[in-house]
Design a protein around this motif. Structure first.
Motif, PDB file in Angstrom:
ATOM      1  N   TYR A  71      38.957  32.478  52.706  1.00  0.00           N
ATOM      2  CA  TYR A  71      39.646  30.841  53.866  1.00  0.00           C
ATOM      3  C   TYR A  71      41.561  30.789  53.307  1.00  0.00           C
ATOM      4  CZ  TYR A  71      40.548  25.931  52.964  1.00  0.00           C
ATOM      5  OH  TYR A  71      41.394  24.179  53.476  1.00  0.00           O
ATOM      6  N   PHE A  72      41.729  31.052  51.996  1.00  0.00           N
ATOM      7  CA  PHE A  72      43.490  30.453  51.648  1.00  0.00           C
ATOM      8  C   PHE A  72      43.202  31.557  52.473  1.00  0.00           C
ATOM      9  CE2 PHE A  72      44.386  27.767  49.201  1.00  0.00           C
ATOM     10  CZ  PHE A  72      42.788  27.481  47.997  1.00  0.00           C
ATOM     11  N   LEU A  73      43.318  32.644  52.957  1.00  0.00           N
ATOM     12  CA  LEU A  73      44.123  33.970  53.661  1.00  0.00           C
ATOM     13  C   LEU A  73      44.661  33.692  54.876  1.00  0.00           C
ATOM     14  CD1 LEU A  73      44.863  36.244  53.839  1.00  0.00           C
ATOM     15  CD2 LEU A  73      42.834  37.964  54.159  1.00  0.00           C
ATOM     16  N   LEU A  74      42.920  32.647  55.498  1.00  0.00           N
ATOM     17  CA  LEU A  74      42.787  32.780  57.078  1.00  0.00           C
ATOM     18  C   LEU A  74      43.990  31.215  57.565  1.00  0.00           C
ATOM     19  CD1 LEU A  74      39.505  32.668  57.503  1.00  0.00           C
ATOM     20  CD2 LEU A  74      41.321  34.449  58.379  1.00  0.00           C
ATOM     21  N   ARG A  75      44.384  31.221  56.165  1.00  0.00           N
ATOM     22  CA  ARG A  75      45.704  29.266  55.770  1.00  0.00           C
ATOM     23  C   ARG A  75      47.179  29.582  56.046  1.00  0.00           C
ATOM     24  NH1 ARG A  75      44.775  25.460  52.777  1.00  0.00           N
ATOM     25  NH2 ARG A  75      45.678  23.911  53.587  1.00  0.00           N
ATOM     26  N   ARG A  76      47.172  31.247  54.953  1.00  0.00           N
ATOM     27  CA  ARG A  76      47.846  31.361  54.196  1.00  0.00           C
ATOM     28  C   ARG A  76      48.081  33.038  54.585  1.00  0.00           C
ATOM     29  NH1 ARG A  76      48.560  28.105  49.061  1.00  0.00           N
ATOM     30  NH2 ARG A  76      46.793  29.191  48.843  1.00  0.00           N
ATOM     31  N   PRO A  77      48.493  33.603  54.971  1.00  0.00           N
ATOM     32  CA  PRO A  77      48.508  35.472  55.306  1.00  0.00           C
ATOM     33  C   PRO A  77      48.901  35.758  54.303  1.00  0.00           C
ATOM     34  CG  PRO A  77      49.519  34.471  57.545  1.00  0.00           C
ATOM     35  CD  PRO A  77      49.426  33.053  56.750  1.00  0.00           C
ATOM     36  N   MET A  78      50.405  35.144  53.649  1.00  0.00           N
ATOM     37  CA  MET A  78      50.504  35.550  52.817  1.00  0.00           C
ATOM     38  C   MET A  78      50.738  34.477  51.257  1.00  0.00           C
ATOM     39  SD  MET A  78      52.464  38.055  51.489  1.00  0.00           S
ATOM     40  CE  MET A  78      54.183  38.088  51.224  1.00  0.00           C
ATOM     41  N   THR A  79      49.493  34.258  50.700  1.00  0.00           N
ATOM     42  CA  THR A  79      49.305  34.364  49.174  1.00  0.00           C
ATOM     43  C   THR A  79      50.277  34.631  48.248  1.00  0.00           C
ATOM     44  OG1 THR A  79      47.466  35.431  48.801  1.00  0.00           O
ATOM     45  CG2 THR A  79      46.975  33.944  49.956  1.00  0.00           C
ATOM     46  N   LEU A  80      50.501  33.184  47.398  1.00  0.00           N
ATOM     47  CA  LEU A  80      51.297  33.541  45.954  1.00  0.00           C
ATOM     48  C   LEU A  80      50.808  32.453  45.366  1.00  0.00           C
ATOM     49  CD1 LEU A  80      53.455  34.148  44.598  1.00  0.00           C
ATOM     50  CD2 LEU A  80      54.580  31.915  45.661  1.00  0.00           C
ATOM     51  N   GLY A  81      50.555  33.465  43.958  1.00  0.00           N
ATOM     52  CA  GLY A  81      49.915  31.974  42.562  1.00  0.00           C
ATOM     53  C   GLY A  81      50.442  32.853  41.202  1.00  0.00           C
ATOM     54  N   VAL A  82      49.898  31.510  40.923  1.00  0.00           N
ATOM     55  CA  VAL A  82      50.684  31.327  40.002  1.00  0.00           C
ATOM     56  C   VAL A  82      49.781  30.939  38.211  1.00  0.00           C
ATOM     57  CG1 VAL A  82      52.748  30.599  39.817  1.00  0.00           C
ATOM     58  CG2 VAL A  82      50.959  28.619  39.757  1.00  0.00           C
ATOM     59  N   ARG A  83      49.506  32.465  36.996  1.00  0.00           N
ATOM     60  CA  ARG A  83      48.887  32.348  36.449  1.00  0.00           C
ATOM     61  C   ARG A  83      50.172  31.744  34.817  1.00  0.00           C
ATOM     62  NH1 ARG A  83      43.070  33.255  36.921  1.00  0.00           N
ATOM     63  NH2 ARG A  83      42.451  33.712  38.408  1.00  0.00           N
ATOM     64  N   GLY A  84      49.161  31.357  34.216  1.00  0.00           N
ATOM     65  CA  GLY A  84      50.238  30.584  32.930  1.00  0.00           C
ATOM     66  C   GLY A  84      49.305  30.817  31.576  1.00  0.00           C
ATOM     67  N   LEU A  85      49.758  31.350  30.481  1.00  0.00           N
ATOM     68  CA  LEU A  85      49.295  32.035  28.951  1.00  0.00           C
ATOM     69  C   LEU A  85      50.237  31.279  28.128  1.00  0.00           C
ATOM     70  CD1 LEU A  85      50.031  35.643  27.507  1.00  0.00           C
ATOM     71  CD2 LEU A  85      49.907  33.882  26.125  1.00  0.00           C
ATOM     72  N   ILE A  86      49.330  30.141  27.471  1.00  0.00           N
ATOM     73  CA  ILE A  86      49.945  29.289  26.701  1.00  0.00           C
ATOM     74  C   ILE A  86      49.250  29.695  25.730  1.00  0.00           C
ATOM     75  CG2 ILE A  86      49.190  27.150  26.269  1.00  0.00           C
ATOM     76  CD1 ILE A  86      47.502  26.307  29.304  1.00  0.00           C
ATOM     77  N   HIS A  87      50.466  29.710  24.512  1.00  0.00           N
ATOM     78  CA  HIS A  87      50.219  30.139  23.394  1.00  0.00           C
ATOM     79  C   HIS A  87      50.699  29.243  22.413  1.00  0.00           C
ATOM     80  CE1 HIS A  87      52.356  32.808  20.175  1.00  0.00           C
ATOM     81  NE2 HIS A  87      51.131  32.755  19.994  1.00  0.00           N
ATOM     82  N   ASP A  88      49.415  28.786  21.724  1.00  0.00           N
ATOM     83  CA  ASP A  88      49.926  27.620  20.608  1.00  0.00           C
ATOM     84  C   ASP A  88      50.296  28.601  19.585  1.00  0.00           C
ATOM     85  OD1 ASP A  88      49.699  26.437  19.011  1.00  0.00           O
ATOM     86  OD2 ASP A  88      47.359  25.174  19.015  1.00  0.00           O
ATOM     87  N   THR A  89      51.402  27.881  19.191  1.00  0.00           N
ATOM     88  CA  THR A  89      52.475  29.282  18.381  1.00  0.00           C
ATOM     89  C   THR A  89      51.710  28.968  16.718  1.00  0.00           C
ATOM     90  OG1 THR A  89      54.045  27.385  18.494  1.00  0.00           O
ATOM     91  CG2 THR A  89      54.567  29.925  19.280  1.00  0.00           C
ATOM     92  N   ALA A  90      51.275  27.525  16.679  1.00  0.00           N
ATOM     93  CA  ALA A  90      51.088  27.225  15.397  1.00  0.00           C
ATOM     94  C   ALA A  90      49.077  28.216  14.926  1.00  0.00           C
ATOM     95  CB  ALA A  90      50.833  26.038  14.966  1.00  0.00           C
ATOM     96  N   SER A  91      48.486  28.709  15.803  1.00  0.00           N
ATOM     97  CA  SER A  91      47.427  29.248  15.448  1.00  0.00           C
ATOM     98  C   SER A  91      47.530  30.238  15.806  1.00  0.00           C
ATOM     99  CB  SER A  91      46.328  28.605  16.441  1.00  0.00           C
ATOM    100  OG  SER A  91      46.688  28.004  17.238  1.00  0.00           O
ATOM    101  N   ASN A  92      48.310  30.646  16.916  1.00  0.00           N
ATOM    102  CA  ASN A  92      48.401  31.837  17.049  1.00  0.00           C
ATOM    103  C   ASN A  92      46.872  32.304  18.108  1.00  0.00           C
ATOM    104  OD1 ASN A  92      50.154  34.430  18.216  1.00  0.00           O
ATOM    105  ND2 ASN A  92      48.789  35.677  16.304  1.00  0.00           N
ATOM    106  N   SER A  93      46.512  31.195  19.403  1.00  0.00           N
ATOM    107  CA  SER A  93      45.533  31.358  20.058  1.00  0.00           C
ATOM    108  C   SER A  93      46.392  30.965  21.573  1.00  0.00           C
ATOM    109  CB  SER A  93      44.399  30.153  19.282  1.00  0.00           C
ATOM    110  OG  SER A  93      45.137  29.054  19.515  1.00  0.00           O
ATOM    111  N   ILE A  94      45.813  31.330  22.561  1.00  0.00           N
ATOM    112  CA  ILE A  94      45.987  31.135  23.784  1.00  0.00           C
ATOM    113  C   ILE A  94      44.706  30.481  24.671  1.00  0.00           C
ATOM    114  CG2 ILE A  94      47.586  33.515  23.607  1.00  0.00           C
ATOM    115  CD1 ILE A  94      44.997  34.882  25.499  1.00  0.00           C
TER     116      ILE A  94
END
Length: 165
Positions: A25-48
């Motif tokens: 569906y996205f490929l048909l709407r946008r032939p070039m796709t761009l995404g984002v991902r985030g590594l959310i790091h809680d430094t106090a508990s060393n968790s993600i």
């Protein structure tokens, strides 16, 4: 990665078909796709923070597609609110760009490290997110995706950054 190993990581059954249709569906709407991902790091508990979608298997980093007229940072901030109930309180750090050849021949992902954020309430399940939460780095959930494990190793273990998602 061998062909057999790659085949083992492919999404199968209804979740895999649903994911491929969603991407088509996205490929048909946008032939070039761009995404984002985030590594959310809680430094106090060393968790993600990881999420598990309703439409694809595995635990993964939150994120999504960059919409027309939207910056990568704006898309990341929007996706974090939608998928995690997390608001940025400082600028995210762009760590790397990756070619996501498993999704399509024209998909790229910007990968960010996030250490300045707030979450006022836990993320509850909805139509898109089945489960979400913080996990200690030494106790990640079973089924954490290979791409997620690679990004974690690049940030915390000093592994070389791959050009591929």
């Amino acid at each position: 990665m061998t062909d057999d190993a790659e085949a083992a990581f492919r999404q199968t059954g209804w979740p895999g078909l649903r994911a491929r249709l969603f991407h088509l569906y996205f490929l048909l709407r946008r032939p070039m796709t761009l995404g984002v991902r985030g590594l959310i790091h809680d430094t106090a508990s060393n968790s993600i923070f990881l999420i598990r979608h309703t439409y694809v298997p595995g635990w993964q980093l939150p994120g999504g597609g960059v919409e027309v007229g939207e910056t990568m940072a704006d898309a990341l901030a929007r996706e974090l609110v939608e998928e995690c109930n997390i608001a940025l309180t400082g600028p995210p750090v762009l760590k790397s760009m990756h070619f996501n050849r498993r999704s399509s021949r024209r998909d790229h992902v910007g990968f960010y490290l996030i250490e300045h954020f707030s979450q006022t309430t836990s993320k509850l399940p909805d139509h898109e997110i089945a489960e979400a939460g913080f996990f200690p780095l030494d106790r990640l959930p079973e089924g954490t995706t290979p791409a997620t494990l690679r990004r974690i190793a690049e940030i915390f273990d000093g592994k070389p950054t791959s050009a591929y998602w």
